[in-house]
Motif scaffolding. Structure first.
Motif, PDB file in Angstrom:
ATOM      1  N   ASP A  63     -19.485  -3.283  -2.173  1.00 47.26           N
ATOM      2  CA  ASP A  63     -18.115  -2.766  -1.572  1.00 47.26           C
ATOM      3  C   ASP A  63     -17.032  -2.423  -2.623  1.00 47.26           C
ATOM      4  N   ARG A  66     -17.671   0.875  -3.806  1.00 44.77           N
ATOM      5  CA  ARG A  66     -16.871   1.952  -2.774  1.00 44.77           C
ATOM      6  C   ARG A  66     -15.555   1.999  -2.808  1.00 44.77           C
ATOM      7  N   GLU A  67     -14.845   0.689  -2.706  1.00 45.22           N
ATOM      8  CA  GLU A  67     -13.431   0.887  -2.949  1.00 45.22           C
ATOM      9  C   GLU A  67     -12.875   1.548  -4.131  1.00 45.22           C
ATOM     10  N   ILE A  69     -14.301   4.194  -5.591  1.00 42.90           N
ATOM     11  CA  ILE A  69     -14.526   5.595  -5.405  1.00 42.90           C
ATOM     12  C   ILE A  69     -13.408   5.966  -4.442  1.00 42.90           C
ATOM     13  N   VAL A  70     -12.943   5.152  -3.514  1.00 42.19           N
ATOM     14  CA  VAL A  70     -11.811   5.616  -2.619  1.00 42.19           C
ATOM     15  C   VAL A  70     -10.636   5.714  -3.483  1.00 42.19           C
ATOM     16  N   ARG A  71     -10.369   4.814  -4.302  1.00 45.94           N
ATOM     17  CA  ARG A  71      -9.124   4.756  -4.980  1.00 45.94           C
ATOM     18  C   ARG A  71      -9.282   6.026  -5.989  1.00 45.94           C
ATOM     19  N   GLN A  72     -10.473   6.431  -6.443  1.00 50.73           N
ATOM     20  CA  GLN A  72     -10.479   7.527  -7.312  1.00 50.73           C
ATOM     21  C   GLN A  72      -9.964   8.696  -6.825  1.00 50.73           C
ATOM     22  N   LYS A  73     -10.637   8.908  -5.351  1.00 44.87           N
ATOM     23  CA  LYS A  73     -10.308  10.100  -4.768  1.00 44.87           C
ATOM     24  C   LYS A  73      -8.761  10.363  -4.397  1.00 44.87           C
ATOM     25  N   ARG A  74      -8.056   9.051  -4.159  1.00 50.70           N
ATOM     26  CA  ARG A  74      -6.384   9.187  -4.172  1.00 50.70           C
ATOM     27  C   ARG A  74      -5.782   9.934  -5.285  1.00 50.70           C
ATOM     28  N   THR A 137     -20.315   8.835  -6.945  1.00 51.44           N
ATOM     29  CA  THR A 137     -20.788   8.743  -5.376  1.00 51.44           C
ATOM     30  C   THR A 137     -22.468   8.752  -5.402  1.00 51.44           C
TER      31      THR A 137
END
Length: 191
Positions: A63, A66-67, A69-74, A137
Protein backbone atom coordinates in the motif's frame (compact mmCIF):
# COMPACT_ATOMS: atom_id res chain seq x y z
CA UNK A 1 33.52 21.35 13.16
CA UNK A 2 30.19 20.26 11.56
CA UNK A 3 31.11 22.04 8.31
CA UNK A 4 34.53 20.41 8.30
CA UNK A 5 32.95 16.98 8.81
CA UNK A 6 30.47 17.66 6.01
CA UNK A 7 33.32 18.52 3.64
CA UNK A 8 35.16 15.35 4.67
CA UNK A 9 32.06 13.25 3.88
CA UNK A 10 31.56 15.03 0.54
CA UNK A 11 35.23 14.42 -0.28
CA UNK A 12 34.93 10.73 0.64
CA UNK A 13 31.90 10.48 -1.66
CA UNK A 14 33.99 11.95 -4.49
CA UNK A 15 31.85 15.08 -4.80
CA UNK A 16 34.39 17.70 -3.74
CA UNK A 17 38.15 18.03 -3.67
CA UNK A 18 39.68 19.77 -0.68
CA UNK A 19 42.94 21.52 -1.50
CA UNK A 20 44.62 22.74 1.69
CA UNK A 21 45.36 26.45 1.71
CA UNK A 22 43.62 26.79 -1.69
CA UNK A 23 39.97 25.92 -1.27
CA UNK A 24 37.33 23.30 -1.82
CA UNK A 25 36.17 22.55 -5.34
CA UNK A 26 33.22 20.63 -6.75
CA UNK A 27 34.53 17.63 -8.70
CA UNK A 28 33.17 17.08 -12.22
CA UNK A 29 30.86 14.11 -12.60
CA UNK A 30 32.93 11.02 -13.29
CA UNK A 31 31.45 8.84 -16.02
CA UNK A 32 33.35 5.86 -14.63
CA UNK A 33 31.91 6.41 -11.14
CA UNK A 34 28.40 6.81 -12.58
CA UNK A 35 28.68 3.55 -14.51
CA UNK A 36 30.09 1.68 -11.52
CA UNK A 37 27.35 2.97 -9.21
CA UNK A 38 24.70 2.05 -11.77
CA UNK A 39 26.12 -1.46 -12.01
CA UNK A 40 26.14 -1.95 -8.23
CA UNK A 41 22.71 -0.41 -7.79
CA UNK A 42 21.21 -2.56 -10.57
CA UNK A 43 22.67 -5.74 -9.08
CA UNK A 44 21.43 -4.95 -5.59
CA UNK A 45 18.00 -3.65 -6.51
CA UNK A 46 17.32 -6.46 -8.98
CA UNK A 47 18.12 -8.94 -6.20
CA UNK A 48 15.90 -7.01 -3.79
CA UNK A 49 12.97 -7.04 -6.23
CA UNK A 50 13.44 -10.76 -6.91
CA UNK A 51 13.49 -11.45 -3.18
CA UNK A 52 10.43 -9.24 -2.58
CA UNK A 53 8.50 -11.09 -5.29
CA UNK A 54 9.55 -14.51 -4.00
CA UNK A 55 8.88 -13.77 -0.33
CA UNK A 56 6.00 -11.39 -0.82
CA UNK A 57 5.59 -8.01 0.86
CA UNK A 58 3.16 -7.10 3.59
CA UNK A 59 -0.07 -5.37 2.61
CA UNK A 60 1.17 -2.26 4.43
CA UNK A 61 4.36 -2.10 2.34
CA UNK A 62 2.49 -2.74 -0.92
CA UNK A 63 0.00 0.00 0.00
CA UNK A 64 2.84 2.39 0.81
CA UNK A 65 4.51 1.67 -2.54
CA UNK A 66 1.20 2.25 -4.36
CA UNK A 67 0.70 5.53 -2.51
CA UNK A 68 4.21 6.65 -3.46
CA UNK A 69 3.37 6.05 -7.12
CA UNK A 70 0.13 8.05 -6.76
CA UNK A 71 2.13 10.90 -5.23
CA UNK A 72 4.72 10.62 -8.01
CA UNK A 73 1.96 11.00 -10.61
CA UNK A 74 0.92 14.28 -8.98
CA UNK A 75 4.42 15.58 -9.68
CA UNK A 76 3.85 15.25 -13.43
CA UNK A 77 0.89 17.64 -13.18
CA UNK A 78 2.79 20.24 -11.17
CA UNK A 79 6.23 19.74 -12.79
CA UNK A 80 7.68 19.36 -9.28
CA UNK A 81 10.95 17.63 -10.11
CA UNK A 82 12.48 18.03 -6.66
CA UNK A 83 9.49 16.37 -5.02
CA UNK A 84 9.53 13.57 -7.60
CA UNK A 85 13.21 12.95 -6.90
CA UNK A 86 12.46 12.54 -3.17
CA UNK A 87 9.48 10.24 -3.91
CA UNK A 88 11.61 8.19 -6.31
CA UNK A 89 14.16 7.72 -3.55
CA UNK A 90 11.37 6.79 -1.10
CA UNK A 91 10.03 4.17 -3.54
CA UNK A 92 13.36 2.38 -3.80
CA UNK A 93 14.05 2.67 -0.07
CA UNK A 94 10.57 1.36 0.83
CA UNK A 95 10.93 -1.63 -1.51
CA UNK A 96 14.35 -2.52 -0.11
CA UNK A 97 13.49 -2.05 3.56
CA UNK A 98 10.05 -3.62 3.10
CA UNK A 99 11.71 -6.74 1.71
CA UNK A 100 13.99 -6.83 4.76
CA UNK A 101 17.16 -5.81 2.93
CA UNK A 102 18.32 -2.89 5.05
CA UNK A 103 21.99 -3.66 4.41
CA UNK A 104 21.45 -3.63 0.63
CA UNK A 105 19.88 -0.18 0.93
CA UNK A 106 22.84 0.95 3.05
CA UNK A 107 25.32 -0.18 0.39
CA UNK A 108 23.22 1.49 -2.31
CA UNK A 109 23.37 4.75 -0.36
CA UNK A 110 27.16 4.51 -0.09
CA UNK A 111 27.85 4.04 -3.82
CA UNK A 112 25.35 6.29 -5.53
CA UNK A 113 26.60 9.85 -4.96
CA UNK A 114 27.86 10.40 -8.53
CA UNK A 115 24.85 8.55 -9.96
CA UNK A 116 22.49 10.78 -8.00
CA UNK A 117 24.04 13.85 -9.63
CA UNK A 118 23.15 12.43 -13.06
CA UNK A 119 19.72 11.25 -11.90
CA UNK A 120 18.97 14.74 -10.67
CA UNK A 121 20.03 16.24 -14.00
CA UNK A 122 18.04 13.71 -16.01
CA UNK A 123 14.63 14.06 -14.35
CA UNK A 124 13.54 17.39 -15.80
CA UNK A 125 14.72 16.83 -19.37
CA UNK A 126 16.35 13.58 -20.44
CA UNK A 127 14.00 11.09 -18.80
CA UNK A 128 10.34 12.06 -18.55
CA UNK A 129 8.82 11.54 -15.12
CA UNK A 130 6.00 9.57 -16.74
CA UNK A 131 8.53 7.00 -18.01
CA UNK A 132 9.99 6.54 -14.55
CA UNK A 133 6.52 6.16 -13.04
CA UNK A 134 5.65 3.49 -15.63
CA UNK A 135 8.84 1.66 -14.67
CA UNK A 136 8.04 1.90 -10.96
CA UNK A 137 4.56 0.58 -11.68
CA UNK A 138 6.01 -2.38 -13.60
CA UNK A 139 8.32 -3.17 -10.69
CA UNK A 140 5.51 -2.98 -8.16
CA UNK A 141 3.05 -4.97 -10.27
CA UNK A 142 5.63 -7.75 -10.76
CA UNK A 143 6.51 -7.88 -7.07
CA UNK A 144 2.83 -7.86 -6.03
CA UNK A 145 2.10 -10.68 -8.50
CA UNK A 146 4.99 -12.72 -7.11
CA UNK A 147 6.70 -12.84 -10.51
CA UNK A 148 10.38 -12.75 -9.56
CA UNK A 149 11.67 -12.89 -13.16
CA UNK A 150 9.47 -9.99 -14.25
CA UNK A 151 10.40 -7.99 -11.13
CA UNK A 152 14.09 -8.47 -11.84
CA UNK A 153 13.65 -7.51 -15.52
CA UNK A 154 11.64 -4.42 -14.56
CA UNK A 155 14.33 -3.21 -12.16
CA UNK A 156 17.06 -3.80 -14.72
CA UNK A 157 15.15 -1.83 -17.35
CA UNK A 158 14.64 0.97 -14.84
CA UNK A 159 18.29 1.07 -13.78
CA UNK A 160 19.44 1.08 -17.40
CA UNK A 161 17.43 4.21 -18.16
CA UNK A 162 20.53 6.18 -17.19
CA UNK A 163 22.36 4.58 -20.14
CA UNK A 164 19.84 6.19 -22.47
CA UNK A 165 19.95 9.62 -20.86
CA UNK A 166 23.67 9.93 -20.06
CA UNK A 167 24.91 10.72 -23.60
CA UNK A 168 22.26 13.43 -23.96
CA UNK A 169 23.15 14.91 -20.57
CA UNK A 170 26.87 14.96 -21.40
CA UNK A 171 26.12 16.73 -24.68
CA UNK A 172 23.83 19.22 -22.94
CA UNK A 173 26.09 19.88 -19.93
CA UNK A 174 29.66 19.07 -21.01
CA UNK A 175 31.19 21.29 -18.32
CA UNK A 176 29.67 19.18 -15.56
CA UNK A 177 31.36 15.96 -16.64
CA UNK A 178 34.93 14.75 -16.38
CA UNK A 179 36.29 15.49 -19.85
CA UNK A 180 39.39 13.34 -19.22
CA UNK A 181 37.47 10.09 -19.19
CA UNK A 182 36.39 8.52 -22.44
CA UNK A 183 32.73 7.66 -22.89
CA UNK A 184 32.05 4.43 -21.04
CA UNK A 185 28.80 3.53 -22.67
CA UNK A 186 27.79 2.20 -26.02
CA UNK A 187 25.33 4.02 -28.19
CA UNK A 188 22.16 2.24 -29.11
CA UNK A 189 19.76 0.22 -27.04
CA UNK A 190 21.44 -0.90 -23.79
CA UNK A 191 18.71 -3.39 -22.92
Amino acid sequence: QPVREAFIRLSEAGLVEVRPQRGTYVVPISQAAVMEARFVREALEAAVARSAAEQGLSKAVLDELRELIVRQKRCTDSDDHDRFYRLDEAFHRTLSLGAGHDAAWGVTQEVKAQLDRVRYLSVPDATPIATLIEQHTAILDSVAAGDADAAERAVKAHMREILRSLPELIARHPGLFDAASAPLFATGDPA
